[in-house]
Design a protein around this motif. Structure first.
Motif, mmCIF file in Angstrom:
data_model
loop_
_atom_site.group_PDB
_atom_site.id
_atom_site.type_symbol
_atom_site.label_atom_id
_atom_site.label_comp_id
_atom_site.label_asym_id
_atom_site.label_seq_id
_atom_site.Cartn_x
_atom_site.Cartn_y
_atom_site.Cartn_z
ATOM 1 N N ASN A 1 3.181 58.794 12.533
ATOM 2 C CA ASN A 1 2.610 58.199 13.754
ATOM 3 C C ASN A 1 1.100 57.937 13.659
ATOM 4 N N SER B 1 5.584 49.911 18.779
ATOM 5 C CA SER B 1 5.726 51.315 19.187
ATOM 6 C C SER B 1 6.551 51.383 20.472
ATOM 7 N N SER B 2 7.042 52.572 20.760
ATOM 8 C CA SER B 2 7.836 52.742 21.984
ATOM 9 C C SER B 2 6.943 52.508 23.205
ATOM 10 N N HIS C 1 2.262 65.972 17.992
ATOM 11 C CA HIS C 1 2.376 65.078 19.156
ATOM 12 C C HIS C 1 3.155 63.825 18.775
ATOM 13 N N GLU D 1 5.013 62.123 20.462
ATOM 14 C CA GLU D 1 5.072 61.151 21.565
ATOM 15 C C GLU D 1 3.866 60.207 21.542
ATOM 16 N N MET D 2 2.927 60.459 20.646
ATOM 17 C CA MET D 2 1.725 59.615 20.562
ATOM 18 C C MET D 2 1.755 58.772 19.300
ATOM 19 N N ARG E 1 -2.378 53.934 29.165
ATOM 20 C CA ARG E 1 -1.510 54.036 27.985
ATOM 21 C C ARG E 1 -2.334 54.011 26.695
ATOM 22 N N ALA F 1 6.844 54.028 25.846
ATOM 23 C CA ALA F 1 6.392 55.292 26.444
ATOM 24 C C ALA F 1 5.299 55.956 25.615
ATOM 25 N N ALA F 2 5.093 55.453 24.402
ATOM 26 C CA ALA F 2 4.140 56.136 23.508
ATOM 27 C C ALA F 2 2.705 55.962 23.986
ATOM 28 N N LYS F 3 1.985 57.046 23.937
ATOM 29 C CA LYS F 3 0.545 56.993 24.229
ATOM 30 C C LYS F 3 -0.151 56.501 22.955
#
Ligand SMILES: [Zn+2]
Ligand SMILES: [Zn+2]
Length: 465
Positions: A285, A188-189, A261, A263-264, A244, A191-193
């Motif tokens: 995701n 995963s990235s 979301h 970003e998660m 994180r 930055a991903a939560k």
């Protein structure tokens, strides 16, 4: 061999516990009825489906592991003197009748079930032969190594955690599933939560492994941190400040939420969806990893082949439902284990007279209140007694010249409804001539009490109804 239909019926939907037939032993079963023979109570672990009906008002002793005892006292305010701890890896002598002075005792061997913190399996030995009750467990060769030193096969009945007893339930070991989860997080990235969906108790080992690998705290809820502190686990968890990786309640991870979301990334470490592999494929995701605290189908076969019982009874009843409410009754079919079963005749159970008397005695008769409840419950269970005895007017004082008044006839509460008094509104009784059909309705006990002044003790003749 399958359990009999009677035994299966004991395991009601959503309640994974039962009373062992011909004994006063109840495991994960907390629903007492006046005629219940259960006198000695065991709790295998602290998951909701094994605790239904267990509240701090419970009056009997509870036998469980020391860790479960700690959780019962700290989280649910049970009186410490009420909870008897049984150390895993040891044999314990427990009275069959829950009386300190009773000479009828059984041996209870307690074995770590490797399911969640504090979870144990029980082996009961007594006049009933040898009964192996797994509760929820994840099989591994270490489980067999942890069996008591004097353990021999010769198990009469094996009560088996059949949660995943289906040829479709193929999943990896927890170590392999952990690696799969680590890999998913790595891919995963940065930055991903990361959200990890877990139940209130269980999967702590997985969370700690993730914390170690990624050198970061695992964010948890206050409630979960309290639980973790009681378990004396290493300090990998925190609340409040952002981390994180966060452990969240399983039901928080939903497609609708995750789609909003991007970003998660969410991980669901569970085998619950094993027969629905496409459950979350529409949501990119959410990652479903079959990390299971229950045994796979192959592991169940390996376990039953080692135990060689005379009979296998499923703990999860055939009325239980799967994740999407579908039937999972095929998992309660134990005929797949027939080939491993010991065909030699088992013990002929003769219940000692003292034990039989205690089982028959019904609930504790020591107080008048209990006697009253017992009698009332008996009445509720006996349909012959459910005749109309009282009349209650559901309106204000009936007036003789009023032609459309209605009469309610109170009957004793039905067995399924202890609080509500079943009331039938029938034709006008005061004005025999009008014979109006009033709409059928139900009044609560409160309504009956409120209208008490209208109660007449004389039963209404059946011909008038
Ligand atoms: Zn469980
Ligand atoms: Zn369970």
């Amino acid at each position: 061999m399958c359990g009999t239909s009677d035994e299966r019926l004991l395991c009601k939907e959503g309640v994974n516990g039962m009373i062992i037939p011909q004994t006063p032993i109840a495991v994960d079963h907390w629903k007492m009825t006046p005629m219940s023979p259960a006198r000695v109570f065991f709790l295998s672990h602290m998951h909701e489906d094994h605790m239904k009906g267990l509240t701090p008002t419970w009056r009997h002793k509870i036998h469980c592991s020391p860790l479960t005892k700690r959780l019962l006292i700290d989280k649910f305010q049970f009186d410490p003197s009420q909870v008897v701890e049984l150390e895993p890896g040891e044999d314990h002598l427990v009275s069959v009748t829950d009386s300190e002075t009773s000479s009828f005792r059984m041996t209870v061997s307690v074995i770590d079930a490797a399911h969640c913190p504090g979870s144990v399996m029980f082996i009961f030995q007594g006049y009933f032969g040898k009964i192996f009750y797994t509760g929820d467990f994840r099989f591994s060769s270490e489980i067999m190594d942890n069996l008591p030193a004097n353990y021999t096969t010769d198990v009469d009945v094996l009560y088996l955690d059949n949660t995943f007893c289906s040829p479709n339930c193929v999943f990896p070991t927890r170590a392999a599933a952990t690696e799969e989860i680590i890999k998913a997080i790595e891919q995963s990235s940065d930055a991903a939560k990361i959200l990890i969906g877990v139940r209130n108790l269980g999967k702590e080992t997985l969370l700690m492994e993730i914390a170690k690998r990624f050198q970061c705290w695992i964010q948890v809820t206050e409630r979960r941190l309290e639980m973790i502190n009681l378990l004396n686990l290493p300090n990998y968890f925190q609340t409040g400040s952002e981390s994180r990786i966060e452990a969240v309640p399983m039901d928080q991870i939903k497609s609708s939420y995750m789609k909003n979301h991007p970003e998660m990334m969410a991980i669901l470490p569970t085998a619950l969806y094993i027969e629905h592999p496409h459950a979350f494929t529409a949501c990119k995701n959410i990652s479903l990893v079959p990390y299971s605290d229950h045994s796979s189908y192959a592991e169940l076969h390996e376990f039953v082949a080692m135990v060689r019982p005379r009979k296998v009874v499923p703990i999860v009843g055939e009325k239980s439902r799967g994740v999407f409410g579908g039937s999972v009754c095929h998992r309660a079919d134990m005929s797949c284990f027939d080939r491993y079963c010991d065909k030699s005749p088992g013990v002929q159970i003769e219940i000692p007279d003292n034990v039989r008397n205690v089982m028959k005695r019904g609930l504790d008769h020591s107080s008048r209140l209990n006697r009253f409840k017992f009698k009332r419950n008996l009445q509720q269970m006996n349909p012959r007694r459910q005749r109309p005895k009282k009349m209650v007017f559901d309106a204000a004082t009936p007036e003789k010249n009023q032609s459309d008044c209605t009469v309610a006839i109170a009957t004793p509460a039905s067995p399924s409804s202890k609080l509500n008094c079943s009331v039938i509104v029938d034709r006008c009784w005061v004005h025999q001539k009008c014979r109006l059909n009033a709409p059928k309705t139900k009044l609560t006990k409160y309504s009956v009490i409120k209208s008490n002044k209208f109660i007449r003790q004389t039963p209404i003749p059946q011909t008038e109804l």
